[in-house]
Write a protein that holds these residues in place. Structure first.
Motif, mmCIF file in Angstrom:
data_model
loop_
_atom_site.group_PDB
_atom_site.id
_atom_site.type_symbol
_atom_site.label_atom_id
_atom_site.label_comp_id
_atom_site.label_asym_id
_atom_site.label_seq_id
_atom_site.Cartn_x
_atom_site.Cartn_y
_atom_site.Cartn_z
ATOM 1 N N MET A 96 11.106 14.567 -35.182
ATOM 2 C CA MET A 96 10.747 15.212 -33.858
ATOM 3 C C MET A 96 9.335 14.713 -33.813
ATOM 4 O O MET A 96 8.557 14.440 -34.622
ATOM 5 C CB MET A 96 10.528 16.838 -34.145
ATOM 6 C CG MET A 96 9.864 17.493 -33.027
ATOM 7 S SD MET A 96 9.867 19.332 -33.156
ATOM 8 C CE MET A 96 8.377 19.254 -34.027
ATOM 9 N N THR A 97 9.185 14.207 -32.552
ATOM 10 C CA THR A 97 7.775 13.640 -32.022
ATOM 11 C C THR A 97 7.245 14.378 -31.372
ATOM 12 O O THR A 97 7.623 15.100 -30.304
ATOM 13 C CB THR A 97 8.220 12.322 -31.439
ATOM 14 O OG1 THR A 97 8.923 11.196 -32.115
ATOM 15 C CG2 THR A 97 6.621 11.470 -30.873
ATOM 16 N N HIS A 98 5.907 14.720 -31.688
ATOM 17 C CA HIS A 98 4.830 15.699 -30.998
ATOM 18 C C HIS A 98 4.078 14.816 -29.992
ATOM 19 O O HIS A 98 3.349 13.733 -30.722
ATOM 20 C CB HIS A 98 4.107 16.617 -31.693
ATOM 21 C CG HIS A 98 3.043 17.456 -31.092
ATOM 22 N ND1 HIS A 98 1.636 16.981 -30.638
ATOM 23 C CD2 HIS A 98 3.309 18.608 -30.400
ATOM 24 C CE1 HIS A 98 1.215 17.825 -30.110
ATOM 25 N NE2 HIS A 98 2.146 18.880 -30.088
ATOM 26 N N ARG A 99 3.817 14.896 -28.781
ATOM 27 C CA ARG A 99 3.011 14.346 -27.935
ATOM 28 C C ARG A 99 1.968 15.006 -27.415
ATOM 29 O O ARG A 99 2.233 16.171 -26.862
ATOM 30 C CB ARG A 99 3.915 13.568 -26.632
ATOM 31 C CG ARG A 99 4.900 12.495 -27.239
ATOM 32 C CD ARG A 99 5.832 12.161 -25.998
ATOM 33 N NE ARG A 99 6.790 11.013 -26.477
ATOM 34 C CZ ARG A 99 7.795 11.434 -27.048
ATOM 35 N NH1 ARG A 99 8.429 12.567 -27.351
ATOM 36 N NH2 ARG A 99 8.634 10.346 -27.826
ATOM 37 N N PHE A 100 0.885 14.157 -27.332
ATOM 38 C CA PHE A 100 -0.466 14.852 -26.738
ATOM 39 C C PHE A 100 -1.139 13.935 -25.914
ATOM 40 O O PHE A 100 -1.304 12.787 -26.229
ATOM 41 C CB PHE A 100 -1.449 15.277 -27.902
ATOM 42 C CG PHE A 100 -2.745 15.912 -27.225
ATOM 43 C CD1 PHE A 100 -2.813 17.263 -27.116
ATOM 44 C CD2 PHE A 100 -3.846 15.010 -27.784
ATOM 45 C CE1 PHE A 100 -4.208 17.577 -26.882
ATOM 46 C CE2 PHE A 100 -5.160 15.473 -27.503
ATOM 47 C CZ PHE A 100 -5.350 16.913 -26.962
ATOM 48 N N THR A 101 -1.575 14.558 -24.617
ATOM 49 C CA THR A 101 -2.115 13.646 -23.672
ATOM 50 C C THR A 101 -3.206 13.945 -23.468
ATOM 51 O O THR A 101 -3.794 15.088 -23.323
ATOM 52 C CB THR A 101 -1.267 13.856 -22.293
ATOM 53 O OG1 THR A 101 0.382 13.533 -22.409
ATOM 54 C CG2 THR A 101 -1.702 13.076 -21.118
ATOM 55 N N LEU A 102 -4.061 12.894 -23.149
ATOM 56 C CA LEU A 102 -5.620 12.988 -23.045
ATOM 57 C C LEU A 102 -6.061 11.896 -22.184
ATOM 58 O O LEU A 102 -5.354 10.823 -21.909
ATOM 59 C CB LEU A 102 -6.283 13.184 -24.246
ATOM 60 C CG LEU A 102 -6.230 11.579 -25.212
ATOM 61 C CD1 LEU A 102 -7.654 10.799 -25.052
ATOM 62 C CD2 LEU A 102 -6.071 12.042 -26.673
ATOM 63 N N ARG A 103 -7.206 11.963 -21.423
ATOM 64 C CA ARG A 103 -7.865 11.165 -20.703
ATOM 65 C C ARG A 103 -9.070 10.568 -21.385
ATOM 66 O O ARG A 103 -9.737 11.201 -21.852
ATOM 67 C CB ARG A 103 -8.078 11.904 -19.361
ATOM 68 C CG ARG A 103 -9.165 10.950 -18.535
ATOM 69 C CD ARG A 103 -8.423 10.249 -17.342
ATOM 70 N NE ARG A 103 -7.156 10.751 -16.745
ATOM 71 C CZ ARG A 103 -6.115 10.375 -16.060
ATOM 72 N NH1 ARG A 103 -6.005 8.997 -16.169
ATOM 73 N NH2 ARG A 103 -5.340 10.838 -15.470
ATOM 74 N N GLU B 167 -5.048 7.277 -19.259
ATOM 75 C CA GLU B 167 -4.379 8.385 -19.763
ATOM 76 C C GLU B 167 -3.714 7.788 -21.063
ATOM 77 O O GLU B 167 -2.944 6.812 -20.933
ATOM 78 C CB GLU B 167 -3.748 8.897 -18.809
ATOM 79 C CG GLU B 167 -2.674 9.986 -19.109
ATOM 80 C CD GLU B 167 -1.775 10.667 -18.219
ATOM 81 O OE1 GLU B 167 -2.503 11.491 -17.277
ATOM 82 O OE2 GLU B 167 -0.459 10.220 -18.157
ATOM 83 N N LEU B 168 -3.958 8.489 -22.003
ATOM 84 C CA LEU B 168 -3.414 8.168 -23.434
ATOM 85 C C LEU B 168 -2.467 9.329 -23.811
ATOM 86 O O LEU B 168 -2.468 10.483 -23.551
ATOM 87 C CB LEU B 168 -4.484 7.912 -24.323
ATOM 88 C CG LEU B 168 -5.552 6.938 -24.156
ATOM 89 C CD1 LEU B 168 -6.729 6.747 -25.271
ATOM 90 C CD2 LEU B 168 -4.830 5.598 -23.895
ATOM 91 N N VAL B 169 -1.492 8.727 -24.383
ATOM 92 C CA VAL B 169 -0.715 9.774 -25.242
ATOM 93 C C VAL B 169 -0.660 9.576 -26.828
ATOM 94 O O VAL B 169 -0.508 8.243 -27.229
ATOM 95 C CB VAL B 169 0.915 9.671 -24.848
ATOM 96 C CG1 VAL B 169 2.071 10.546 -25.601
ATOM 97 C CG2 VAL B 169 0.832 9.914 -23.279
ATOM 98 N N VAL B 170 -0.909 10.654 -27.527
ATOM 99 C CA VAL B 170 -0.982 10.399 -28.776
ATOM 100 C C VAL B 170 0.369 11.113 -29.529
ATOM 101 O O VAL B 170 0.817 12.073 -29.348
ATOM 102 C CB VAL B 170 -2.153 11.352 -29.533
ATOM 103 C CG1 VAL B 170 -2.097 11.190 -31.328
ATOM 104 C CG2 VAL B 170 -3.383 10.920 -29.109
#
Length: 129
Positions: A1-8, A73-76
């Motif tokens: 399972m991949t968790h995605r967290f978006t940030l600027r 805009e980045l995604v971790v």
């Protein structure tokens, strides 16, 4: 399972050239880990209050591949790689438009409130698999 967290990327995250300062990637992946832990149902305040345990980073291996810049805009992405009785190893990548900019492996352990190593609680080992 991949968790995605978006940030600027904000101005405060960058150096004079408008490129993300290298240490800020560690902040980005920390925020993503906190959200990942919350998303699997672990309340860290409750874990500390009831079990006297806290999570700590034991090791980080990091590769800086391409620079992120102001206003990106980045995604971790966080993926569990290994879970043992004493540690969790995560792969965390920072991406922009699908391109990996920063790649890391992070080893998480549990500590008592006095800083001594502790085994991961069984319920947490089950949640992170």
């Amino acid at each position: 399972m991949t968790h995605r967290f978006t940030l600027r990327v904000y101005y405060e995250d960058t150096d004079l050239a408008g490129i993300v300062y290298y240490a800020n990637y560690l902040k980005f992946i920390e925020r993503a880990r906190s959200e990942w832990i919350r998303s699997i149902g672990v309340d860290q305040r409750e874990m500390k209050a009831e079990e006297g345990l806290v999570f700590a980073v034991r090791r980080v291996e990091a590769d800086y591949l391409h620079p992120a810049k102001f206003d990106d805009e980045l995604v971790v992405e966080t993926v569990t790689e290994t879970v043992t009785g004493a540690r969790i190893i995560l792969k965390q990548d920072v991406l922009r438009d699908g391109e990996v900019l920063f790649s890391s492996h992070v080893t998480i352990v549990c500590l008592t409130e006095t800083g001594h190593p502790a085994r991961l609680p069984a319920n947490i080992r089950l949640l992170v698999h």
